[in-house]
Design an enzyme around this catalytic site. Structure first.
Site, mmCIF file in Angstrom:
data_model
loop_
_atom_site.group_PDB
_atom_site.id
_atom_site.type_symbol
_atom_site.label_atom_id
_atom_site.label_comp_id
_atom_site.label_asym_id
_atom_site.label_seq_id
_atom_site.Cartn_x
_atom_site.Cartn_y
_atom_site.Cartn_z
ATOM 1 N N HIS A 51 0.932 -1.170 -0.116
ATOM 2 C CA HIS A 51 0.036 0.105 -0.062
ATOM 3 C C HIS A 51 0.868 1.263 -0.039
ATOM 4 O O HIS A 51 0.321 2.402 -0.022
ATOM 5 C CB HIS A 51 -0.986 0.004 1.161
ATOM 6 C CG HIS A 51 -0.312 0.265 2.589
ATOM 7 N ND1 HIS A 51 -0.085 -0.726 3.537
ATOM 8 C CD2 HIS A 51 0.025 1.322 3.130
ATOM 9 C CE1 HIS A 51 0.554 -0.230 4.529
ATOM 10 N NE2 HIS A 51 0.554 0.977 4.367
ATOM 11 N N SER B 173 4.588 2.702 7.806
ATOM 12 C CA SER B 173 4.457 1.537 7.112
ATOM 13 C C SER B 173 5.584 1.059 6.320
ATOM 14 O O SER B 173 6.302 1.784 5.590
ATOM 15 C CB SER B 173 3.448 1.824 6.106
ATOM 16 O OG SER B 173 2.052 1.837 7.000
ATOM 17 N N ASP C 36 -0.066 -7.761 1.551
ATOM 18 C CA ASP C 36 0.430 -6.336 1.685
ATOM 19 C C ASP C 36 1.927 -6.227 1.621
ATOM 20 O O ASP C 36 2.473 -5.320 2.360
ATOM 21 C CB ASP C 36 -0.260 -5.634 2.645
ATOM 22 C CG ASP C 36 -0.133 -4.099 2.561
ATOM 23 O OD1 ASP C 36 0.067 -3.737 1.415
ATOM 24 O OD2 ASP C 36 -0.560 -3.504 3.699
#
Length: 417
Positions: free
Chosen positions: A160, A269, A192
């Site tokens: 993402h 992230s 992911d």
């Protein structure tokens, strides 16, 4: 006649005197009664006063001090700083008593110095289609972890963070502030996870740890670029393991998150979660928050799972999914488990075996309860879904099954779906 009248008058006078005497006597008696009642009331009042005095003596007394002059009051309220000698003694005492805390702080400093050169800041420019089909440009940022495979360097991050960006639209800022771009990009939407292949040959790879060896309560550090602030380090513990029902993008189906309270925010992230040996044990991925900022609940992908997918992406260009060929009961409750003799809900119950599947060839049957898969105890159907999808393909996997009151061990060869 006159004599009779005199006698009558004398009799009347005697009667009056007799009545007067009786009246005086009654008044005297009434007065005495009133006096007695008054004395009784006085005694009761005295008794009540005595009780009040006793109760008052039991209570703490309020001592009212004489008012002091204003200058005296101000002087008493003015803080008095310790003398130079007292401060020096306090410093010596502090130095002795803070040794343990300082040693712990030094551990965190060393861990940070070791891991920071292996963490990068990533910026990605992307486009997407708007509601009318128009192209919309947007930008995202995150972090990444440098690893080494087959004498080449790669960067691990979340899908993402980069989505479907072209390599030339992905900017990687290294620890020494060099700016570079990947030469190749692979990703797996269901987990992911993304991998960037780098051309540089002088990068510093992170040391990878064993996520299975970590437990709830272990200390961890999160490193990354929250809100674009690169090389930020936060500290916390592992709060939980095996989180598999996190509401992320619809396509992120394979979940087995480590939960931590280390502060993680947008921009973290793809960055590492490391143990006190400066080993990467997970990749930071998501947070649970109503505001979009840290709320003490963050989720990281275990490094074992990350590297399993990363190695497949590097070797095959895609993540390979294994296939068992059964439909599982999503409503297998603790009550139903007890009917099989289990103390709690465990395992995954088979409600359908698909024809010509690996399960059919291994003679799986409806009603089987899969207790272990590849030597891992199965917690529920979601856990088994993860274990199967992440298992080796074309290799025999040991499976433990409960059937008709007996436990069987089956070796099964999975296929790619």
């Amino acid at each position: 006649m006159k004599g009779e009248i005199g006698e009558i008058e004398d009799g009347e006078e005697a009667g009056k005197n007799s009545r007067l005497a009786k009246t005086n006597k009654l008044e005297k008696i009434d007065l005495l009664a009133k006096v007695d009642k008054q004395e009784e009331r006085d005694k009761n009042r005295e008794a009540e006063k005595t009780e009040v005095v006793k109760e008052t003596e039991k209570r703490p007394r309020l001592v009212i001090a004489a008012a002091e002059p204003d200058a005296v009051v101000r002087a008493s309220l003015k803080p008095e700083a310790p003398s130079t000698e007292e401060r020096e003694n306090l410093r010596k005492e502090l130095a002795e008593q803070s040794k343990i805390l300082q040693a712990q702080a030094n551990v965190l400093k060393i861990v940070s110095k070791i891991i920071e050169p292996s963490v990068v800041h990533i910026k990605a420019d992307m486009t997407k289609r708007g509601p009318r089909g128009e192209r919309i440009n947007f930008h995202d940022e995150g972090s990444g972890i440098i690893i080494s495979r087959n004498e080449k360097f790669y960067i691990l991050t979340n899908h993402h963070v980069i989505r479907e960006s072209l390599p030339e639209n992905i900017v990687v800022q290294l620890y020494d502030n060099r700016i570079t771009h990947p030469i190749h990009v692979w990703f797996d939407v269901e987990t992911d996870i993304a991998v960037l292949e780098m051309r540089e040959m002088d990068l510093i790879p992170a040391t990878l740890g064993d996520s299975n060896a970590m437990d709830i309560g272990d200390f961890v550090l999160a490193v990354g670029s929250p809100f674009g602030l690169d090389r930020s380090v936060t500290f916390g513990i592992i709060s939980a393991k095996g989180r598999r029902a996190i509401n992320l993008d619809a396509n992120v189906n394979l979940q087995d998150f480590i939960q931590t309270d280390a502060a993680i925010n947008p921009g973290n992230s793809g960055g590492p979660l490391v143990n006190l040996q400066a080993e990467v044990i997970a990749m930071n991925t998501a947070i649970a928050s109503s505001s979009g900022a840290n709320a003490g609940i963050a989720f990281s992908i275990p490094i074992r799972m990350v590297m399993l997918i990363a190695d497949q992406l590097i070797m095959y260009g895609k993540a390979r999914r294994a296939y068992l060929g059964v439909t599982l009961d999503s409503n297998f409750t603790a009550t139903q488990a007890k009917s099989y003799g289990f103390e709690k809900a465990q395992g995954a119950r088979v409600v359908e075996v698909q024809p010509d599947s690996p399960a059919a060839r291994a003679n799986f049957a409806v009603g089987d309860i899969i207790l272990k898969f590849n030597n891992a105890s199965v917690e529920d159907e979601k856990h088994l879904y993860n274990l199967v999808n992440l298992a080796d393909i074309n290799n025999e996997i040991p499976v433990t099954v409960f059937r008709n009151g007996k436990v069987y061990k089956i070796n099964i060869k999975l296929l790619e779906r």
